[in-house]
Design a protein around this motif. Structure first.
Motif, PDB file in Angstrom:
ATOM      1  N   PRO A   5       0.799  -1.304  -0.125  1.00 23.53           N
ATOM      2  CA  PRO A   5       0.161  -0.035   0.000  1.00 23.53           C
ATOM      3  C   PRO A   5       0.912   1.184  -0.194  1.00 23.53           C
ATOM      4  O   PRO A   5       1.946   1.042   0.404  1.00 23.53           O
ATOM      5  CB  PRO A   5      -0.770  -0.088   1.305  1.00 23.53           C
ATOM      6  CG  PRO A   5       0.070  -0.751   2.215  1.00 23.53           C
ATOM      7  CD  PRO A   5       1.133  -1.806   1.342  1.00 23.53           C
ATOM      8  N   ASP A   6       0.367   2.411  -0.296  1.00 27.65           N
ATOM      9  CA  ASP A   6       0.994   3.601  -0.368  1.00 27.65           C
ATOM     10  C   ASP A   6       0.956   4.467   0.959  1.00 27.65           C
ATOM     11  O   ASP A   6       1.875   4.967   1.483  1.00 27.65           O
ATOM     12  CB  ASP A   6       0.567   4.705  -1.432  1.00 27.65           C
ATOM     13  CG  ASP A   6       0.522   3.840  -2.789  1.00 27.65           C
ATOM     14  OD1 ASP A   6       1.880   4.055  -3.515  1.00 27.65           O
ATOM     15  OD2 ASP A   6      -0.280   3.447  -3.390  1.00 27.65           O
ATOM     16  N   ILE A   7      -0.190   4.099   1.548  1.00 30.34           N
ATOM     17  CA  ILE A   7      -0.520   4.617   2.965  1.00 30.34           C
ATOM     18  C   ILE A   7      -1.229   3.682   3.877  1.00 30.34           C
ATOM     19  O   ILE A   7      -2.052   3.010   3.168  1.00 30.34           O
ATOM     20  CB  ILE A   7      -1.419   6.181   2.603  1.00 30.34           C
ATOM     21  CG1 ILE A   7      -0.728   7.175   1.554  1.00 30.34           C
ATOM     22  CG2 ILE A   7      -1.634   6.570   4.084  1.00 30.34           C
ATOM     23  CD1 ILE A   7      -1.771   8.062   1.125  1.00 30.34           C
ATOM     24  N   VAL A   8      -1.047   3.771   4.999  1.00 32.52           N
ATOM     25  CA  VAL A   8      -1.712   3.062   6.151  1.00 32.52           C
ATOM     26  C   VAL A   8      -2.315   3.795   6.843  1.00 32.52           C
ATOM     27  O   VAL A   8      -1.590   4.720   7.379  1.00 32.52           O
ATOM     28  CB  VAL A   8      -0.742   2.003   6.952  1.00 32.52           C
ATOM     29  CG1 VAL A   8      -1.682   1.050   7.947  1.00 32.52           C
ATOM     30  CG2 VAL A   8      -0.052   1.156   5.955  1.00 32.52           C
ATOM     31  N   VAL A   9      -3.665   3.957   7.123  1.00 35.82           N
ATOM     32  CA  VAL A   9      -4.398   4.435   8.048  1.00 35.82           C
ATOM     33  C   VAL A   9      -5.053   3.795   9.119  1.00 35.82           C
ATOM     34  O   VAL A   9      -5.589   2.782   8.886  1.00 35.82           O
ATOM     35  CB  VAL A   9      -5.567   5.295   7.310  1.00 35.82           C
ATOM     36  CG1 VAL A   9      -6.525   6.336   8.451  1.00 35.82           C
ATOM     37  CG2 VAL A   9      -4.942   6.605   6.378  1.00 35.82           C
TER      38      VAL A   9
END
Lengths: 463, 463
Positions: free
Chosen positions: B51-55
């Motif tokens: 993934p590019d971002i983990v929230v």
């Protein structure tokens, strides 16, 4: 008799549709004589609206052909099983075509190895129950109308019944559906892969499509049923007893509650042997094996006594069971002893809120010249609040005001405006009390996706 | 590691989304370091995509804010519970944002009076089971992953488990959902009035919305469990025994089947005390009261013996139960004794077709240099067909060919390509085998209605 006023254009469209129907359907399956149509103008709500055409399909092709024509000419379609619904589902409010599905009443297959049966929508629920019982199987949903209502109607309204606490309701037993969509196309739901379409159509009240095959889940038939009646001098004691039974980790097959007004009506109607001191009644069925019943019944009796039941009676023979249940079965006609008109609101609240909703109903009724009788499936929180009113001036309006107030309290307590009877047109005004705006909008979008011309049971569910 | 190749425009959008996320979320809830992202790149299928971002949202507002931003910039969103799914549900195939829902793990309410509990999606299933057990209540769905998988993941995939025959699966216990839709709006399903939206979202595999609250139905906890192991010299005998148990109107809590290859693997792995002559094994749990178990267990033993079980063993103590179940629990790791790679297809056929599907699987395998081990929830017709293959040239391709053939036979027998693991990307190629074109189209229309920009778990369920 309500006659939906059609424009000239609509009348022409109906005539065109009829002409085309006559080409694809055999004559005896299309009725237009007024004396025939009157038979299809009402349902259990006693509303009346005359259809223009009655179609009696014999198979899926008939249904599909009729829908194609109805859709082409934008003629409303209203599906009808036994016409015993209690919210107006089968009443053709806007005229058009009524589908009489009674002839589609074949039990297509009972597969005892897989515990499933596939039937046509016109099969009477009791017949399905009886047929699967021959294989020692059990179709649990058991609406009070089971002896005459059809399985198609049960699925359309997601009918409940007296076995809901232990076994769930219709929706819990529908595995697959063959559905004719408004454009006449036939879909089959019930494959496991992908989104669950079966449940979306179950309880859709004829507003999305017509079921032509219904596959239900069956379970093993319990060996034995035993019945207990418990008599209380106070309704809160009866509610406490119901709670205590369930607290003991027992889910009775049936757990029915009758309040004082209901008991009075029954007593007057059947001459039933219920003492004057009885102000609330619990009727309990448990099912299972000889052993499990022997284990559970004493616990139930004890729970009732602990909750101040002044008498309990266990039925040992079928005759005794029947005597106990006679009072429950007589409620519907008996209530008319109180007053000639009835609004039966099958509200549903979380079980823990039953005392509170009944207290609020009492409060709403306080000082009003009207009678309210409450009874129902207490284990599910599904209480039938029956507002009884006379022909006197102002009585009907008062009844409607009370219904409104009751509905608001129900929703305020986290409950539902309809436990098991559906929405139809009788409750559509309350939909937005319960369903938030965005969810309501989503439902309407689904409706317009499947039925862009709005021909499917118009005037139902949505206002 | 798969890296989804983004266009320049996509890269810019991701950066814009990240910038905006940083404004509304606290820093520690947004991860971008590659070493963090790697931890969110895989699931139980062993696929990997970064993934590019983990929230890591803490509440519904966080989820809603993130979705609004993702939707605005058209950044893919993939929800993740424990990442234990077996069809790729939690793998961010197209990069974008992974939602780590593990911090939303509060049990919001257990209401013992109403038999319901409301939890956040990150609650581990076993924890929910344990917490409600304190109130003598039971949350029946019991996937093998219960000790680590989350309830949110269970609902998304409509997880099954070993108790399905008697108690049903996840879908049967979900009463209401709070869902954040792709546009960030929050809906609440589960009102009784109107169409059933709850079931539409249950099993939707993160393709329609993100669950932020889940209300489940509970039932009374059975008093007691008893376990039996039955040993057979032939798999058809074991299948006959399972049928005969059910024919006797007994629904065991668990009815597990292990074939010879599975038993061989387990024997090699645990040194379990299973004789060489054992070619098939049934593991049976029954639950209920002392009395009901006392009634049922002799019938079950008898059914096994009538079906030529050469030995049966009833576990009386917890320790004995545990010993019997140890072999079942060890299957997953044990299978790697056969070969280093596994494709586990959780097919499902009508119970009456189990012998036939296993015969066809044997036929497909016939003469091929590959191993297949079959085990699973025989009462539900839910068999795990495990195709074991090595690193040798051609083995993986052969395994895929076999999977294809098996899937075709399953659907031909009226079965499903996925009994309980969902579709994800691993089975999306088979969706159209099972789901007819018009139904498939309806599902895709629902998808595009809720998620017009296609940001929700792209690449899953549909191809």
């Amino acid at each position: 008799m309500k006659l939906f006023k059609k424009t000239k254009k609509e009348t022409n469209k109906h005539q065109d549709a009829l002409n085309e129907l006559m080409k694809v359907m055999s004559r005896e399956r299309v009725l237009t004589a007024v004396e025939d149509r009157i038979c299809y103008s009402y349902d259990g709500t006693k509303q009346k609206a005359l259809p223009d055409i009655v179609v009696r399909p014999e198979n899926t092709t008939d249904v599909s052909n009729t829908l194609k024509i109805a859709n082409k000419y934008e003629v409303p379609i209203c599906a009808r099983g036994a016409g015993s619904g209690l919210t107006g589902g089968a009443v053709p409010l806007m005229g058009g075509i009524v589908f009489d599905l009674k002839n589609m009443n074949r039990i297509i297959e009972i597969c005892p190895d897989d515990f499933v049966a596939t039937v046509e929508p016109g099969v009477v629920t009791k017949q399905l129950q009886d047929e699967v019982a021959k294989f020692d199987l059990f179709y649990p949903p058991d609406p009070s109308s089971a002896a005459f209502s059809t399985i198609g109607g049960n699925v359309a309204e997601c009918a409940g019944g007296i076995t809901g606490l232990k076994y769930g309701v219709t929706r819990d037993y529908i595995l697959a559906l063959e559905i004719v969509l408004p454009d006449g196309s036939v879909i089959n739901t019930g494959r496991k892969a992908g989104y669950d379409l079966t449940r979306l159509f179950t309880g859709s009240e004829g507003t999305l499509g017509i079921f032509t095959k219904i596959t239900v889940k069956l379970i093993p038939k319990p060996e034995k049923i035993q019945t207990l009646a418990a008599y209380f001098s106070n309704k809160d004691d009866a509610i406490d007893a119901a709670d205590l039974i369930i607290d003991n980790n027992i889910l009775p097959r049936t757990l029915e509650f009758l309040d004082q007004m209901t008991i009075n009506a029954v007593r007057g109607y059947t001459g039933a042997d219920i003492d004057e001191e009885v102000k609330a009644l619990l009727l309990v069925d448990i099912d299972g094996t000889e052993e499990s019943i022997g284990h559970e019944m004493p616990i139930i009796e004890n729970a009732c006594r602990e909750s101040k039941a002044f008498r309990t009676k266990v039925a040992d023979t079928a005759k005794e069971r029947d005597a106990i249940w006679a009072s429950r079965r007589s409620i519907s006609p008996a209530l008319y002893n109180i007053a000639p008109h009835k609004i039966n609101e099958d509200i549903c609240v979380p079980r823990s809120k039953i005392k509170e909703i009944l207290r609020r109903v009492d409060q709403i009724k306080e000082g009003q010249p009207i009678y309210i009788a409450n009874f129902g499936h207490i284990g599910d929180g599904n209480i039938h609040v029956n507002i009884m009113y006379s022909d006197d001036p102002g009585q009907e309006a008062l009844a409607e005001i009370i219904v409104n107030k009751v509905m608001k309290e129900v929703v305020a307590l986290g409950g539902s405006i309809s436990g098991e009877h559906g929405i139809g047109n009788k409750k559509s005004q309350f939909m937005e009390l319960e369903v938030p705006p965005q969810e309501y909008e989503i439902m309407k979008r689904f409706k317009s996706y499947f039925d862009p011309k709005g021909i499917m049971n118009p005037g139902k569910m949505f206002i």
